[in-house]
Design a protein around this motif. Sequence first.
Motif, PDB file in Angstrom:
ATOM      1  N   LEU A 414       0.990  -1.241   0.094  1.00  0.00           N
ATOM      2  CA  LEU A 414      -0.153  -0.066   0.135  1.00  0.00           C
ATOM      3  C   LEU A 414       1.021   1.305   0.124  1.00  0.00           C
ATOM      4  CD1 LEU A 414      -3.027   0.823   0.166  1.00  0.00           C
ATOM      5  CD2 LEU A 414      -2.748   1.307   2.603  1.00  0.00           C
ATOM      6  N   GLY A 415       0.693   2.180  -1.090  1.00  0.00           N
ATOM      7  CA  GLY A 415       1.474   3.308  -1.066  1.00  0.00           C
ATOM      8  C   GLY A 415       0.254   4.325  -1.026  1.00  0.00           C
ATOM      9  N   GLU A 416       0.612   5.625  -0.003  1.00  0.00           N
ATOM     10  CA  GLU A 416      -0.550   6.447   0.162  1.00  0.00           C
ATOM     11  C   GLU A 416       0.251   7.854   0.432  1.00  0.00           C
ATOM     12  OE1 GLU A 416      -2.960   5.533   3.334  1.00  0.00           O
ATOM     13  OE2 GLU A 416      -1.331   4.469   4.345  1.00  0.00           O
ATOM     14  N   GLN A 417      -0.463   8.811  -0.017  1.00  0.00           N
ATOM     15  CA  GLN A 417      -0.489  10.310   0.261  1.00  0.00           C
ATOM     16  C   GLN A 417      -1.763  10.793   0.780  1.00  0.00           C
ATOM     17  OE1 GLN A 417       2.503  12.340  -0.136  1.00  0.00           O
ATOM     18  NE2 GLN A 417       3.620  11.021  -1.475  1.00  0.00           N
ATOM     19  N   PRO A 418      -1.593  11.627   1.788  1.00  0.00           N
ATOM     20  CA  PRO A 418      -0.622  12.179   2.662  1.00  0.00           C
ATOM     21  C   PRO A 418       0.107  10.875   3.190  1.00  0.00           C
ATOM     22  CG  PRO A 418      -2.615  12.846   3.433  1.00  0.00           C
ATOM     23  CD  PRO A 418      -3.004  12.107   2.346  1.00  0.00           C
ATOM     24  N   ARG A 419       1.323  10.980   3.506  1.00  0.00           N
ATOM     25  CA  ARG A 419       2.319   9.991   3.916  1.00  0.00           C
ATOM     26  C   ARG A 419       2.439  10.432   5.452  1.00  0.00           C
ATOM     27  NH1 ARG A 419       7.958  10.318   2.091  1.00  0.00           N
ATOM     28  NH2 ARG A 419       8.260   9.572   4.024  1.00  0.00           N
ATOM     29  N   SER A 424       6.337   6.059   3.214  1.00  0.00           N
ATOM     30  CA  SER A 424       5.234   6.321   2.643  1.00  0.00           C
ATOM     31  C   SER A 424       4.516   4.919   2.042  1.00  0.00           C
ATOM     32  CB  SER A 424       5.773   7.274   1.464  1.00  0.00           C
ATOM     33  OG  SER A 424       6.550   6.262   0.658  1.00  0.00           O
ATOM     34  N   SER A 425       5.046   3.900   2.385  1.00  0.00           N
ATOM     35  CA  SER A 425       4.516   2.538   1.867  1.00  0.00           C
ATOM     36  C   SER A 425       4.883   1.426   2.951  1.00  0.00           C
ATOM     37  CB  SER A 425       5.193   2.102   0.508  1.00  0.00           C
ATOM     38  OG  SER A 425       5.089   2.969  -0.581  1.00  0.00           O
ATOM     39  N   GLU A 445      10.403   3.616   2.569  1.00  0.00           N
ATOM     40  CA  GLU A 445      10.154   4.837   1.682  1.00  0.00           C
ATOM     41  C   GLU A 445      10.101   4.379   0.409  1.00  0.00           C
ATOM     42  OE1 GLU A 445      10.257   7.875   1.739  1.00  0.00           O
ATOM     43  OE2 GLU A 445      11.010   8.497   3.696  1.00  0.00           O
ATOM     44  N   GLY A 446       8.818   4.090  -0.116  1.00  0.00           N
ATOM     45  CA  GLY A 446       8.341   3.925  -1.450  1.00  0.00           C
ATOM     46  C   GLY A 446       8.092   2.328  -1.461  1.00  0.00           C
TER      47      GLY A 446
END
Lengths: 539, 539
Positions: A414-419, A424-425, A445-446
């Motif tokens: 799962l990668g998402e923003q806002p982080r 971030s993942s 990170e990623g």
Amino acid sequence: MSKGSSQERALHMFDSTLRDGAQAEGISFSVPDKLKIVEALDDMGIQYIEAGNPGSNPKELDFFAEAAGLELKNSILTGFGSTRRRNIPVEEDKNVQSLLKASTPAVAIFGKSWDFHVTEVLQASLDENLNMIRDTLGFFKERGKEVIFDAEHFYDGYKHNPEYALATLSAAVEGGAGVLCLCDTNGGAFPDEIYEVTALVKKQFAGNPHIEIGIHCHNDGGMAVANTMMAVDAGATHVQGTLNGLGERCGNANLCTIIPNLQLKKGFQCIFPDQLQKLTQIAGYASEIANVKLNERDPYVGKSAFAHKGGMHIDGVSKASKSFEHVDPAEVGNERRFLMSEVSGRSNILSRIQSVVPSVKKDSPETEGIIQRLKELEHMGYQFESAESSFKLLVHKHLGKYQPFFKLGYFKILGEQPRSEKASSTAMIKLAVDNREEITAADGEGPVHALDKALRKALEIFYPELKKVHLTDYKVRVLDTKSATASKVRVLIESTDGDDSWTTVGVSPDIIEASWIALVDSIEHKLLKDMEKKMRVFM
Amino acid sequence: MSKGSSQERALHMFDSTLRDGAQAEGISFSVPDKLKIVEALDDMGIQYIEAGNPGSNPKELDFFAEAAGLELKNSILTGFGSTRRRNIPVEEDKNVQSLLKASTPAVAIFGKSWDFHVTEVLQASLDENLNMIRDTLGFFKERGKEVIFDAEHFYDGYKHNPEYALATLSAAVEGGAGVLCLCDTNGGAFPDEIYEVTALVKKQFAGNPHIEIGIHCHNDGGMAVANTMMAVDAGATHVQGTLNGLGERCGNANLCTIIPNLQLKKGFQCIFPDQLQKLTQIAGYASEIANVKLNERDPYVGKSAFAHKGGMHIDGVSKASKSFEHVDPAEVGNERRFLMSEVSGRSNILSRIQSVVPSVKKDSPETEGIIQRLKELEHMGYQFESAESSFKLLVHKHLGKYQPFFKLGYFKILGEQPRSEKASSTAMIKLAVDNREEITAADGEGPVHALDKALRKALEIFYPELKKVHLTDYKVRVLDTKSATASKVRVLIESTDGDDSWTTVGVSPDIIEASWIALVDSIEHKLLKDMEKKMRVFM
């Protein structure tokens, strides 16, 4: 163009890695860095080590204080500085005072040989510049130092005003210079100019057997090495340069190229022969200390210097090495490599397969199968020339000798923003080893970083030896960029366990999938390697 | 050493980036890559583009079929191949057939000039090798091709057996060669040898005004550029090399060094003068396509080529630029940089800011703010040279003239294995335009593709003009590869709406985040551009 016989003349090598090399963009040596390089140069048998400019900043004097404690076996430590400022007595010049404080047995003093520089940059009279040269060299000579005169911009100066350029050399001789080093400071001179002017200076001072002619080249025209070779042909016996060509702008003449050129091809001894056989290692060491990547294409010492890719070249070298190699790579401590690729021939691929499984023959059915598979993969975008380990696994898999070390259930990332602040993942993974399941998760990170961490975390339970493995390099190449974000990518991963390092490859339009393929290969390579080692112990 | 006056002689440049350059380790050009490089070389005004070896693999013929559709303005497309195999008729040789199929107006045929290679590597008789050269060249000459003979290992061959080396050239002339290109294939020759042997060959064939002498150097002794210059001094008029010196082992002679050496200092016109002023940009473009980092210390075009760090050098250059620069950086499209100075490149940055907002002045407070922000971003790994649109947005944002076109609520991307047949990632996105919310989802090949699709899908509801936008290029560069999968990446995205195309950039350790930044910039650029157009209509 006549050359002096190399046997008649000794050459003196002068290394400026720590002075001119330190003026390169991005280079900053600490005092311990500098001490390490001094020791390496001393081991090599370099005659002069120009280790810094004591007037330029106070850190330099700390270094010279520490360096005084080194017991050098072969080298003469040399400080660098300029001629005194105009219109003051030499002993009152601050830079001269600093250089004296550095207490080196030799000093290299640079002065202006181009009249334009004297009047426009120094804003001194032409006569005063001659006095500055004479006084400054004399000051150090009287104090028992060996004195080298760096005639700055000599070749450009000679072109504009030959009489004046030669007068600066005469002033240096009057001051007590033992070496007149002619500098192509802007690096724009051509080999024929260098030859002609150096030969003329050599002739001019031939009557004085205590004067040596030196050469100092920069690479702004891409000709620093050749210019140095031409100056030696013309009679220069003092040769300045830097390790790996580090230096201001485009760099200085590269001693790692010049030394083998002179020693292997011209019969001069520049450094100890056993050190020449370590040159590749020395170049790597220097680039590590400088924290710059050694250029792979550097002559003699670069990773690609003896790498053959074209099929005809590989075929030729296999028949007779001198066919496509100017020297034997072992003479400089480098090695020959045959690269795998679509332009390399069948005999190369066969010898690579045999290095994995020696029993495979040219006309075995397996050979054809492997070559076929290799071509399919290359067509998809795989490249094995720098991913030996993936190639080895491919051969093993094709020969049916291979048991997977684990089975993937699934992973989800799962990668998402806002982080969140630190990641971030997030990756979840479920896998099985010998029917024992493990499910776990990690963040990073990623997506690839998170997946990498989760995969290791799950596998280390079964294979604790994986704790020693970490990734040292990660490269991404987008193939066929026209498909934009759906383009295929090739991922190369370099891993190490402290003892060895290895590289694996994966290709997919999905960067996560490409990275996954390369990650799995990396881990399987490690486990296979350890298993083979155990088997050898038991056999 | 006498030189021919440059005014009397025209030079012909021959680029082999796509053939010898492709034999470099780690280089693999796709068909679209190759077409882009051909177009750039044609724009430069390079005479010959050696674009591949059709016999080496089938992909090459696909390329030549596509290349035939290009309408080249200045360049002659050239195929490369070897002389026929021994003891067969030329028309039955498969490589000869492939080269003919490539249908290029010129061919470069390489043959052996070193007797040792003929007997040991080819295992042919010396006479048969002469027949092979004569037959193969004759075959293409009869079919109306312009024929260049690459005399492989000419300099080494000449050293061992001068009569035979010259005999191979005579055979080539009998076959119809227009150019006799002398190759230092192993790259180990010295400048004085190159000069002497080239001058001798030039004299030998001086009676035949239709024969040109060429030079092809490799860099194994670090002297490829200088050797090329010496050959031109000796009368060579056909000059082979590659962009950025790409090539097997240590590379080929670097045209990005040779061209300015010849054009700025020797008075030859090698490429169009306005193209020379773009040379730095061209070198960067070629290295981007090859996906190798341009060496910062490369002469003329490297990032450090005109970077001054030493205080005295900076002082000197400020007083008179020629004091420490061999040429004006603007002549090759590069720029002077003072590394220790606060004012580095300031006037350059100012002129770029003014190109976006002409009213900004040198001492406006905004200028300082933008320069500061730019420096921060460049320190993080951003590079705006090829991402003008991101730079433009940065200026707009800083001047407070900018209103965002949408507000992100969140996005979440799920990547998973095992994957479904058509997609490996799914993206959900929620965003708002003028307080109207939209939530949607899309799937795709990998996380970035899915995100790109979802973002557009949501925004097209509010901005139907985005339907015309699509991405045409997507590049990923891993910066600082040593942090492995947590390394920073720089993403460059090229977009088009059919009328214009623009490039944007994003940097992050997370490839999704880096891509997101560049995607958002791309969309905002389009919307801003359309808004500005409307405003002009109303004004």
